[in-house]
Structures are given as C-alpha cells and as structure tokens.
Design an enzyme around this catalytic site. Structure first.
Site, PDB file in Angstrom:
ATOM      1  CG  ASP A 220       0.723   5.032   4.341  1.00  0.00           C
ATOM      2  OD1 ASP A 220      -0.094   4.112   4.183  1.00  0.00           O
ATOM      3  OD2 ASP A 220       1.951   4.838   4.427  1.00  0.00           O
ATOM      4  CD  GLU A 221       0.011   2.742   8.525  1.00  0.00           C
ATOM      5  OE1 GLU A 221      -0.973   2.078   8.894  1.00  0.00           O
ATOM      6  OE2 GLU A 221       1.140   2.251   8.356  1.00  0.00           O
TER       7      GLU A 221
ATOM      8  CD  GLN B  91      -1.386  -3.205   9.218  1.00  0.00           C
ATOM      9  OE1 GLN B  91      -0.351  -2.762   9.672  1.00  0.00           O
ATOM     10  NE2 GLN B  91      -1.558  -3.433   7.927  1.00  0.00           N
TER      11      GLN B  91
ATOM     12  NE  ARG C  80       4.168  -4.353  11.166  1.00  0.00           N
ATOM     13  CZ  ARG C  80       3.618  -3.880  10.041  1.00  0.00           C
ATOM     14  NH1 ARG C  80       4.252  -3.013   9.298  1.00  0.00           N
ATOM     15  NH2 ARG C  80       2.444  -4.304   9.623  1.00  0.00           N
TER      16      ARG C  80
ATOM     17  CE  LYS D 157      -2.085  -1.119   3.871  1.00  0.00           C
ATOM     18  NZ  LYS D 157      -1.462  -2.445   4.081  1.00  0.00           N
ATOM     19  CB  THR D 158       3.615   2.348   2.241  1.00  0.00           C
ATOM     20  OG1 THR D 158       2.782   2.182   3.390  1.00  0.00           O
ATOM     21  CG2 THR D 158       4.451   3.590   2.427  1.00  0.00           C
TER      22      THR D 158
HETATM   23  N1  LIG Z   1       4.919  -5.250  -6.430  1.00  0.00           N
HETATM   24  C1  LIG Z   1       5.892  -5.488  -5.542  1.00  0.00           C
HETATM   25  N2  LIG Z   1       6.917  -6.303  -5.861  1.00  0.00           N
HETATM   26  C2  LIG Z   1       7.909  -6.566  -4.964  1.00  0.00           C
HETATM   27  N3  LIG Z   1       7.961  -6.077  -3.720  1.00  0.00           N
HETATM   28  C3  LIG Z   1       6.974  -5.249  -3.352  1.00  0.00           C
HETATM   29  C4  LIG Z   1       5.894  -4.914  -4.223  1.00  0.00           C
HETATM   30  N4  LIG Z   1       5.069  -4.076  -3.555  1.00  0.00           N
HETATM   31  C5  LIG Z   1       5.613  -3.898  -2.327  1.00  0.00           C
HETATM   32  N5  LIG Z   1       6.761  -4.580  -2.195  1.00  0.00           N
HETATM   33  C6  LIG Z   1       7.622  -4.672  -0.982  1.00  0.00           C
HETATM   34  O1  LIG Z   1       6.854  -5.287   0.040  1.00  0.00           O
HETATM   35  C7  LIG Z   1       7.133  -4.723   1.320  1.00  0.00           C
HETATM   36  C8  LIG Z   1       5.852  -4.192   1.941  1.00  0.00           C
HETATM   37  O2  LIG Z   1       5.389  -3.068   1.207  1.00  0.00           O
HETATM   38  P1  LIG Z   1       4.680  -1.839   1.907  1.00  0.00           P
HETATM   39  O3  LIG Z   1       5.454  -1.413   3.087  1.00  0.00           O
HETATM   40  O4  LIG Z   1       4.362  -0.832   0.859  1.00  0.00           O
HETATM   41  O5  LIG Z   1       3.349  -2.568   2.402  1.00  0.00           O
HETATM   42  P2  LIG Z   1       2.114  -1.958   3.206  1.00  0.00           P
HETATM   43  O6  LIG Z   1       0.887  -2.548   2.590  1.00  0.00           O
HETATM   44  O7  LIG Z   1       2.226  -0.491   3.239  1.00  0.00           O
HETATM   45  O8  LIG Z   1       2.361  -2.597   4.637  1.00  0.00           O
HETATM   46  P3  LIG Z   1       1.753  -2.116   6.057  1.00  0.00           P
HETATM   47  O9  LIG Z   1       0.320  -2.529   6.047  1.00  0.00           O
HETATM   48  O10 LIG Z   1       2.539  -2.861   7.078  1.00  0.00           O
HETATM   49  O11 LIG Z   1       1.923  -0.625   6.116  1.00  0.00           O
HETATM   50  C9  LIG Z   1       8.154  -3.637   1.068  1.00  0.00           C
HETATM   51  O12 LIG Z   1       9.437  -4.152   1.322  1.00  0.00           O
HETATM   52  C10 LIG Z   1       7.972  -3.311  -0.407  1.00  0.00           C
HETATM   53  O13 LIG Z   1       9.135  -2.782  -0.983  1.00  0.00           O
HETATM   54 MG   LIG Z   2       2.379   0.841   4.865  1.00  0.00          MG
END
Ligand SMILES: Nc1ncnc2c1ncn2[C@@H]1O[C@H](COP(=O)(O)OP(=O)(O)OP(=O)(O)O)[C@@H](O)[C@H]1O
Ligand SMILES: [Mg+2]
Length: 774
Positions: free
Chosen positions: A258-259, A300, A660, A36-37
């Site tokens: 975000d969040e 979350q 995490r 997402k981020t």
């Molecule tokens: N399409 C993708 N291909 C490979 N790696 C990815 C891809 N999208 C995200 N990632 C990697 O996956 C990990 C998690 O991504 P991110 O932090 O954006 O998730 P999130 O959904 O924001 O998590 P959270 O809910 O904990 O905030 C990061 O290391 C990111 O670089």
């Molecule tokens: Mg995130």
C-alpha cells in the site's frame, strides 16, 4: 446460501478487476479516497478464499502499524461473515455474541495470525529474527537473533559519545542531529561507511563518514540495529545469500504494497529481490501462482525527505512487466470514483493539485453530494485560531447527537503547532490524542524498564546496561562505571563480560563492589529464566527485584505516580501482546515495542479529537477536518518558497490534508504567529488562493466575535499607516510591485508586496524606503 465471493459486490468494476487479478504484476493508481486500500484488503481475502492461497504465503506491506491492524481486522470480519453463512446459515450480525466470538477466534487462528501484514520495518525485523545469524557485514561482523533495536534517542546518545569522546570533534560543527541525518541518508541509499567515504569530496563529508564507521562499530558491539538497518541488512543479506533469498522468495508468492508512492530505493530493492529472486525479469510461466500488487497515488508522495521516490511507482510496469506481452495494458488498473469526500472538498483538492507540473493527470469523480462549503477562517494569531477551532468542535458536537469527538481531526504542518490546541482542549475537558507526538515508548520510565528487558535479552547491549546500572540509585557512581567501561574498551570485550565476572568487579568497583555484583547477579538470574517464563512474569519479576517501582512509589509525587501508571500500562501492553501473538518470546515483545508508536493507540471508533501532522494523516479519514496554519513560510514551509520541487511536495501534502475530510473541511490561517519563540506577521498561504473561490466561505460571524475578544485583550486597535492593499509601490532592489497585505500596527507595520517576477515578499516599509507610485 451465500457464495464465498459475495463480498466482491462491495466493489466497483475496476476495483473488482484489481481484486480478482491473480498472477503477475499489477499496479493500481488512483487519487485519494478511491478505494485503493479497500481493493488491497479485499484482494488478500480473495486470494485466500477463492484461490486457496495459504495466508503464510502472503506478504502485505502497509505504511503504519495502525493501517496493518485495521487491514487485519477487516479481513477477519470478512472471513467471519463468510463462515457465519457456511456454518450457521445466518448473517454474522444475527448470531449470538458467543457464536460471533467463536467465529472470530477461529478466523484469527486459521488465517490472521499466519498473515504477514505490517510495515516494512516490522516485517523485515521479523525476517531478521529468523535469519540475521547468516549475515556478515563488510568487516566480517555478525549479529545474533536477540539483537536490540536502537531508537532515535539511543542513536543520538551513541553519536554524541563518538563525536565528543571518541573522535574529539567540535560538537557545534558536528552536532549529533545533522550527523545522524547524514548517516541515515547514506544508509537509505545503501552505502556502507567505506562506500560513503569514497563519495565525499570535502573534509566535513569525510569526517562524517568516520563517525559513520565508528557508529557501525558501536552497533555491532552492542548487537544492535537502528531503524535503517531493518531495511538495509535484509537487502544485503538477500544479495549475499542465495539460499536465504530463495527461501523467502518461495514463501511469499503474493506480495502487496500500500502507499507505494512513498517507497524508497532500499525498500524497493527488497521488494524486487523478493519478487524476482534476484533474476533480471520473469517470463509469463514464472509468474504462475505468483504476483506483486502495489497501490499508490503519485500526488500523495510526501516523504522525499526520507528518500521516498515516486518515480518508483511510475516505473512499476517496466520493472515488473518485463518479459510479459502487453504488460502496459494488462498490468495497470485505474480507479476513478472517490467514495470518501463530499464534492466540494474533492473539487478543491483536484484544483489545488492541478497546479503541480510534475504529475500524471487523472480523473477523480465524486460519488457523494456537494456537501457544505469549505470554511476559511482568518485568525488574529495562533491562540485565536485555536479558539476558533475548539469552539467549532464544541458547537458541532453539541448540535448533533450522532457526532462524537472521534469525528474531528486537527491537522498541522509541524508538531510545534499542537500546543495551543492541546491547552484549549484540556481546559475545555475535551478528550484528545496527539498522534505521533510524545510517544508512549519515549517516556523515561518506559525506556528504563525496556532497557532492563533489553539487557536481559541481549547482554551485549551496553547502552541499555548503562541506562539501568544505577537506576534506581544503588550506589554505583560515575567513577565506578567509568572504570568498568574503560576496562571493557581496553580489553575489547563487552561491558557485560566485565560485569558478570566477579573477580574483575572486585578489582575495579571499589566501594561499589557489592552493589555491582548484586546488579549483575540479578540480570543473570533473569537471563536464565527468560526462555521458560512469559514476558509478563519476567517484567513483573525484574520490576520487583530492581526496586524500580518501589523507588517511584517512595518518591510519592504526582509525577512519580504518573510514571508508575505508565509502567503498569507497559505491563498491560505485554499482557495484550501475549494474548494476541503466537511468537511471544521476550525478543518478539521488544521488537513490537520498538516499532510501535502513538498512532497505534488510536483505535477505531475512539471518541477523542485527533491532532497530528499532515504527514501522519496519510491513509486516514475523518468526517470533520481542520487544516490549520495555512500561511506562507509555514505551509508551504519557508524553504520551499524558493525551491519549485519542494513547493510541489508541500502542495501534495496539502492535497493529502484536504482529502482526509469526508463531510466538512475548515481551513485557517493567522495574521500573526508566535512560533519557536518570536512573534512574526504572517501572510495567507498561496494554497488558499489556488482553491476555487466559489467553494470557500469565510465565517464572518464567528470571525467578528473572535477578533473582538482578541483585540480587547490587546487594548485599543491603532490605526494603520497609510499603506493600503492595492497600492503600487517602488522598492529600490525589487522594482515595482503591488501591496497584497498590511500587517501589524503603528510603527510595527510591514507589508506583503507581490512583484511580477519574484512572487510575494514581506517587507518593512521604513527599512526598504518604499515609495508609492501611481
Ligand atoms: N466501492 C466502494 N463503495 C463504497 N465505499 C467504498 C468503496 N471503495 C472504498 N470505499 C470507501 O471509501 C473510503 C476510502 O477508501 P480507501 O481508504 O480504501 O481509499 P484510498 O484510495 O486508499 O485512499 P487514500 O489515497 O487516502 O489512501 C473508505 O471509507 C472506504 O470504505
Ligand atoms: Mg489508502
């Protein structure tokens, strides 16, 4: 030749859909680690690169300052890569160091510095620095642009003073902490003191509203705001003044959050006002070249104690999609692949969160291999738990050359749990950071120096003036200070107005007259120079003039030397601030200092073990995570045991903790724990029982070695009473239950009993006169 949108190939199709979305509202919902981020970050890049949106027109809200900085760094990198291809026909990493530096600085100047990316508090304090003079509160009071931001300890000082001195209340009944909490809650719900008073059915509530009212007076007198005001006042200002709202609404065409699940009502109001310009809804036409993009995960949501409300996330489509055809289908994207964690970890997280009733089911598929089993460690007590964790960290670090200290995180439920880990880390000389613990800016010497700067920036800030008027000691005693403060209160002026008037000082200050006049002259001198000098020079100048550092050096103790080093570190922070920012006035530096936390000091790739509460770990990721203190009453916390809604929140917190971890996850609990002074038997957390058994490994070997050493220090293990796990027993009030755990030894034994209707309870069998039944 690479095209400008090549970076989109780092995304999966759903992420790409979200990133390429241009106008109108869009909600991205997905589980932890699903990118997402990343989608939000790439979307900013895409808006600028593809749609030619000016970075100034983008507002991106993150949950921590660290997240904001990481986001800016990622965007800078993406842009530098694009430019490398365009200008040199080469990949960025193949350029010389000098060329790389030039590109980065070019990207910084043209893009990053103009982007509004930060936390709610930092972004809206920046808006207030522009526009607060147009705000009038319900009593007609005004603030100016140099306002101070009071931190928690400033606020407590003010509240204590009101409770004890101004209103003469019993400070046991109205202790500063709980009064502060009530006021903060009122503010987070948008209530003024008058509105709050109307809501109060009882005496206590009415007294608190009186304190709230006096507290607001004090803030106004000091030209100061607290953290809650940084959100509340912009909301009121936007509601009050159409022109101000119109300006910011036109400026921020693209808003990203975000969040979003941890947004509270006042924060939501702000976003809504900015997006809609205060109108009911927007037609398709009005969404042209404008968007609101939020990402979040209801599972979350962990800040309900700060009034966060995840129904705001669930209502997003109704809220912003109104007036749009097929808003339901067009305005939401789901992400279903998890890129962060190995399959075992992910499966454990998914199964745990399924125990919550208040949730929307979603899919989260692994993209990585199964990975190791999750290790579950049962410790004798909290010391042995720390021993286990630090040993594991050392072993893993020694065994794997590619592993460094920065790969490890220890997550706990409450700050108080960090001490045993810290002690062992120190003893073993392992570098570590406590994220969100004692903040740099909370240290006494830093607060003193900041108070000097605040007094120079904002002479109405009496709290800061009083902090430094006799620090270091310059012979201005309590009687003199009281006389000066009394005079200002009786005349209804600020303390500074008295201090800066020699005649008044000569009359009031007795033997300290000269000292007071010198102090006032020093502050005035720097006030005059502040507009033309950089922050670092003001800082250095005031440190010399005030004799603050000299005084510390004269003390010559180790502690004083530490303090001098910290002051030096503040100077470095000011220097860094000047290098990194466009707006470098003293007031901007003070804003950034007030809003930073230790979380900011944790730099990417830093090789130190991270210790933090589960709350601070949101959005972060680490190859190896230790989730410690998994005990009933601690995690889940004691209060949540009888409250299903807060139990669900604790479970979400556990879900955040588990997710995490990228490669390895360790869970631990202790059979006995000394917390807040007394030693209590403990029982493993129900969350452990909710995890699939086949994914868990208990580390028999290390467990045995540790128990041996721990019991050796305690002397011979005594035999247990004849209570055994599995015994069925009759309790005279609770009825029949089954023993699930036996704690302690000899005549200190207690047992955990599972009753079919009441859940588990820990009971002293002798007091309860338990009887075995067959
Ligand atoms: N399409 C993708 N291909 C490979 N790696 C990815 C891809 N999208 C995200 N990632 C990697 O996956 C990990 C998690 O991504 P991110 O932090 O954006 O998730 P999130 O959904 O924001 O998590 P959270 O809910 O904990 O905030 C990061 O290391 C990111 O670089
Ligand atoms: Mg995130």
């Amino acid at each position: 030749m690479t095209t400008t949108t090549d970076f989109l190939s780092h995304l999966n199709p759903s992420q790409r859909q979200a990133v390429e979305h241009y106008c109108g509202p869009l909600l991205v919902v997905a589980g932890a680690g699903s990118g997402k981020t990343r989608a939000l970050t790439y979307r900013i890049a895409n808006l600028i690169l593809k749609h030619r949106v000016d970075p100034e027109n983008i507002l991106a809200v993150t949950f921590t300052n660290k997240a904001a900085r990481e986001m800016k760094e990622r965007i800078q990198k993406l842009f530098a890569e694009q430019l490398a291809m365009k200008e040199h026909g080469q990949r960025f990493d193949l350029l010389t160091e000098y060329q790389q530096m030039q590109l980065r600085s070019q990207v910084y100047k043209t893009t990053i510095k103009n982007l509004w990316c930060g936390t709610f508090h930092s972004l809206f304090s920046r808006i207030l620095r522009f526009d607060i003079e147009k705000y009038v509160d319900e009593k007609g009071r005004k603030w100016n642009r140099n306002f101070s931001i009071f931190d928690e300890s400033d606020v407590q000082t003010v509240i204590k003073d009101i409770v004890n001195k101004q209103l003469n209340l019993d400070d046991k009944k109205f202790d500063a902490r709980s009064v502060r909490y009530a006021i903060s809650n009122a503010k987070n719900q948008g209530f003024s003191p008058q509105e709050f008073e109307r809501e109060q059915p009882n005496y206590r509530g009415r007294v608190i509203s009186q304190v709230y009212s006096c507290y607001q007076d004090r803030l106004a007198e000091n030209n100061a705001l607290d953290f809650d005001d940084l959100i509340l006042i912009p909301t009121r200002l936007f509601q009050q003044n159409e022109q101000v709202l119109g300006y910011w609404h036109r400026k921020f065409c693209h808003i990203l959050v975000d969040e979003y699940q941890d947004t509270n009502r006042t924060q939501y109001d702000l976003i809504r006002l900015l997006v809609t310009n205060g109108e009911e809804s927007k037609s398709e036409w009005e969404w042209r070249n404008r968007s609101v993009f939020v990402v979040g995960d209801a599972d979350q949501s962990i800040y309900s104690f700060r009034m966060a409300d995840f129904t705001i996330l669930l209502e997003f489509q109704n809220d912003f999609g109104d007036g749009l055809p097929d808003a339901d289908t067009r305005s939401m994207v789901k992400l279903e692949e998890n890129y962060r964690s190995c399959e075992n970890i992910l499966q454990a997280a998914n199964e745990l969160i399924e125990n919550n009733t208040q949730r929307i089911d979603k899919i989260l598929k692994p993209t990585r291999g199964a990975g190791e089993q999750i290790y579950c460690h049962k410790a004798d007590n909290e010391l042995e738990e720390a021993d286990f964790v630090i040993n594991q960290i050392q072993t893993l670090e020694n065994q794997n050359p590619e592993v460094n200290w920065g790969n490890f995180a220890i997550l706990y439920r409450t700050n108080a749990q960090s001490r045993p880990f810290e002690e062992l880390l120190v003893r073993n000389r392992i570098p570590y950071t406590v994220v969100g613990g004692m903040k740099f800016y909370d240290r006494k010497e830093i607060k003193d120096v900041i108070a000097y700067l605040r007094a120079i920036n904002n002479p109405s800030d009496t709290v800061s003036l009083l902090r430094v008027i006799n620090t270091p000691r310059r012979g201005i005693g309590k009687t003199t200070i009281d006389a000066l403060v009394n005079a200002s209160q009786q005349l209804g002026t600020t303390l500074w107005e008295i201090l800066s008037d020699e005649t008044s000082v000569n009359t009031l200050a007795g033997r300290a007259t000269k000292a007071v006049n010198n102090f006032a002259a020093m502050i005035s001198r720097w006030q005059e120079q502040v507009a033309t000098l950089p922050v670092t020079e003001v800082l250095q100048g005031i440190l010399e003039d005030s004799g603050y550092v000299q005084d510390l050096m004269n003390q010559g103790t180790d502690e004083a030397t530490d303090r001098v080093q910290n002051v030096q570190e503040l100077y470095n922070a000011a220097l860094q601030f000047q290098e990194e920012n466009e707006e470098i006035s003293l007031r901007d530096f003070l804003s950034s200092a007030a809003l930073s936390s230790d979380l900011d000091n944790l730099k990417e790739g830093q090789t130190a073990v991270s210790l933090m509460t589960l709350h601070s770990s949101k959005g972060l990721e680490f190859p190896v995570v230790f989730l410690v203190g998994l005990e009933q009453g601690l995690f889940p916390g004691y209060r949540s045991l009888s409250d299903p809604a807060s139990l669900e929140e604790e479970r979400r917190l556990c879900y955040v903790g588990i997710t995490r971890a990228q490669e390895r996850l360790y869970l631990s609990f202790a059979r006995e724990r000394r917390l807040y002074g007394s030693r209590e038997p403990a029982m493993r957390s129900q969350f452990l029982d909710e995890l699939p058994e086949e994914l868990l490994a208990t580390q028999r070997k290390s467990y045995q070695t540790y128990t041996k050493s721990a019991s050796a220090t305690r002397g011979q293990q005594q035999t247990k009473q004849n209570w055994q796990v599995g015994d069925r027993v009759l309790h005279k009030t609770f009825g029949i239950g089954e023993i699930t755990h036996v704690f302690g030894e000899g005549n200190k034994v207690s047992v955990a009993i599972k009753f079919s209707n009441l859940g588990q309870k820990i009971i002293d069998p002798r007091v309860a006169q338990l009887q075995k039944v067959d």
